[in-house]
Design a protein around this motif. Sequence first.
Motif, PDB file in Angstrom:
ATOM      1  N   UNK A  80      39.900   1.013   1.582  1.00  0.00           N
ATOM      2  CA  UNK A  80      38.961  -0.100   1.596  1.00  0.00           C
ATOM      3  C   UNK A  80      37.757   0.214   2.490  1.00  0.00           C
ATOM      4  N   UNK A  81      38.014   0.821   3.639  1.00  0.00           N
ATOM      5  CA  UNK A  81      36.927   1.178   4.555  1.00  0.00           C
ATOM      6  C   UNK A  81      36.038   2.262   3.946  1.00  0.00           C
ATOM      7  N   UNK A  82      36.628   3.242   3.270  1.00  0.00           N
ATOM      8  CA  UNK A  82      35.847   4.308   2.637  1.00  0.00           C
ATOM      9  C   UNK A  82      34.962   3.758   1.518  1.00  0.00           C
ATOM     10  N   UNK A  83      35.478   2.785   0.778  1.00  0.00           N
ATOM     11  CA  UNK A  83      34.675   2.177  -0.274  1.00  0.00           C
ATOM     12  C   UNK A  83      33.479   1.438   0.316  1.00  0.00           C
ATOM     13  N   UNK A  84      33.664   0.821   1.467  1.00  0.00           N
ATOM     14  CA  UNK A  84      32.577   0.061   2.074  1.00  0.00           C
ATOM     15  C   UNK A  84      31.555   0.965   2.742  1.00  0.00           C
ATOM     16  N   UNK A  85      32.024   1.989   3.426  1.00  0.00           N
ATOM     17  CA  UNK A  85      31.129   2.813   4.246  1.00  0.00           C
ATOM     18  C   UNK A  85      30.597   4.036   3.517  1.00  0.00           C
ATOM     19  N   UNK A  86      31.360   4.568   2.565  1.00  0.00           N
ATOM     20  CA  UNK A  86      30.999   5.798   1.839  1.00  0.00           C
ATOM     21  C   UNK A  86      30.745   6.955   2.816  1.00  0.00           C
ATOM     22  N   UNK A  87      31.466   6.921   3.926  1.00  0.00           N
ATOM     23  CA  UNK A  87      31.297   7.950   4.946  1.00  0.00           C
ATOM     24  C   UNK A  87      32.592   7.989   5.770  1.00  0.00           C
ATOM     25  N   UNK A  88      33.163   9.185   5.930  1.00  0.00           N
ATOM     26  CA  UNK A  88      34.453   9.316   6.615  1.00  0.00           C
ATOM     27  C   UNK A  88      34.349   8.899   8.075  1.00  0.00           C
ATOM     28  N   UNK A  89      33.292   9.316   8.756  1.00  0.00           N
ATOM     29  CA  UNK A  89      33.153   9.004  10.180  1.00  0.00           C
ATOM     30  C   UNK A  89      32.991   7.511  10.406  1.00  0.00           C
ATOM     31  N   UNK A  90      32.112   6.879   9.619  1.00  0.00           N
ATOM     32  CA  UNK A  90      31.909   5.439   9.790  1.00  0.00           C
ATOM     33  C   UNK A  90      33.159   4.656   9.387  1.00  0.00           C
ATOM     34  N   UNK A  91      33.855   5.098   8.356  1.00  0.00           N
ATOM     35  CA  UNK A  91      35.096   4.437   7.950  1.00  0.00           C
ATOM     36  C   UNK A  91      36.151   4.546   9.049  1.00  0.00           C
ATOM     37  N   UNK A  92      36.209   5.703   9.698  1.00  0.00           N
ATOM     38  CA  UNK A  92      37.155   5.883  10.800  1.00  0.00           C
ATOM     39  C   UNK A  92      36.841   4.928  11.943  1.00  0.00           C
ATOM     40  N   UNK A  93      35.566   4.758  12.238  1.00  0.00           N
ATOM     41  CA  UNK A  93      35.156   3.841  13.300  1.00  0.00           C
ATOM     42  C   UNK A  93      35.523   2.410  12.962  1.00  0.00           C
ATOM     43  N   UNK A  94      35.325   2.026  11.720  1.00  0.00           N
ATOM     44  CA  UNK A  94      35.643   0.669  11.293  1.00  0.00           C
ATOM     45  C   UNK A  94      37.126   0.372  11.440  1.00  0.00           C
ATOM     46  N   UNK A 101      40.300   4.599  13.996  1.00  0.00           N
ATOM     47  CA  UNK A 101      41.044   5.857  14.085  1.00  0.00           C
ATOM     48  C   UNK A 101      40.046   6.999  14.242  1.00  0.00           C
ATOM     49  N   UNK A 102      40.564   8.185  14.473  1.00  0.00           N
ATOM     50  CA  UNK A 102      39.687   9.340  14.616  1.00  0.00           C
ATOM     51  C   UNK A 102      39.214   9.815  13.246  1.00  0.00           C
ATOM     52  N   UNK A 103      38.147  10.628  13.251  1.00  0.00           N
ATOM     53  CA  UNK A 103      37.637  11.176  11.981  1.00  0.00           C
ATOM     54  C   UNK A 103      38.674  12.067  11.303  1.00  0.00           C
ATOM     55  N   UNK A 104      39.391  12.939  12.039  1.00  0.00           N
ATOM     56  CA  UNK A 104      40.437  13.738  11.375  1.00  0.00           C
ATOM     57  C   UNK A 104      41.536  12.873  10.757  1.00  0.00           C
ATOM     58  N   UNK A 105      41.878  11.753  11.432  1.00  0.00           N
ATOM     59  CA  UNK A 105      42.919  10.884  10.884  1.00  0.00           C
ATOM     60  C   UNK A 105      42.453  10.242   9.583  1.00  0.00           C
ATOM     61  N   UNK A 106      41.180   9.879   9.496  1.00  0.00           N
ATOM     62  CA  UNK A 106      40.647   9.302   8.261  1.00  0.00           C
ATOM     63  C   UNK A 106      40.618  10.353   7.153  1.00  0.00           C
TER      64      UNK A 106
END
Length: 313
Positions: free
Chosen positions: A15-29, A32-37
């Motif tokens: 859901x976060x990836x669909x909203x942000x279209x960016x791994x780093x921003x989705x991780x922040x939302x 979690x960390x960027x590697x975890x996303x």
Amino acid sequence: MDFHGIDLNLLVAFDALMKERNVTRAATQVGVSQPAMSAALSRLRILLGDPLFQRSSAGLTPTARARDLASPIAAALRQIESAMLSQPDFQPEMASITFKLGLQDYPTLVLLPALLEALEQTMPGIALNVLAYNDRNDAVDLLDAGAIDVAIGVSPINTDARILTRPLMRDEFVTIVSSDSPAARQAMDLNTYLGLQHVLVSPEGKLHGLVDQALAQQGKSRKLALTLPQLFAVPAVVARTSMAATILKRVALHAQASHRLTLFAPPLALPDIVFHLIWHRRSDHHPAQLWFRNFIAQQSEVLSSASADEDII
């Protein structure tokens, strides 16, 4: 598809990836960390058998499969969130529930009868399971263990953020003697006070209390004729003897022997005692528990108003 053991966090990540279209921003939302996303995205691709997102100059572009899944997954997450956060209103008149209440001696004698009277009149389906405790710090252990929902007593000495309190009742000390005693017809100055035999309430069996500490600061002491672990017996003992006792005012007023007692202001400075409502943070927002705490507070206010005008000599 086998959904056994599926991690709901993967759907949150999607859901976060669909909203942000960016791994780093989705991780922040999600927090979690960027590697975890990135790892979550890899697991989603395996689970769903689709790449889901393709890299492009505009960021991550969802595949057709991802677009098909976006609305149902978002709706499912909102429904789960709503189910987890929403709680039905508590209707005490219709409820059938037992509250577990931890009480020290004072609220058992002074407040418990008023609580039961109010419950019996309008909320007959609510019962109380009362557990007595003496040491103020025992309330924390009982709340931690889930043995009680709420405690009423002197506030624990050492607590952390998990234990919550609010002041509930305040009372002052009075000195009581039998109305038939010669002391009832004298001024209760310090000399008269020290000439009497005294009763001390000490659940722990100690031979000194607040009164003795206050006297010691003046280099004085009183004569103890009786030390009792139970608060309830003191007014009856004093009413039938020439002994005196210094106890909280409402204890004397609520005693069966109150009509046989004379109350004096103690001839030394003693602090008021404050009793607290004590509960665990885990039940702070539970509707039934919140209602119960407010109900106790309301009955305490009624009781305080009713006894505020009682006079002492």
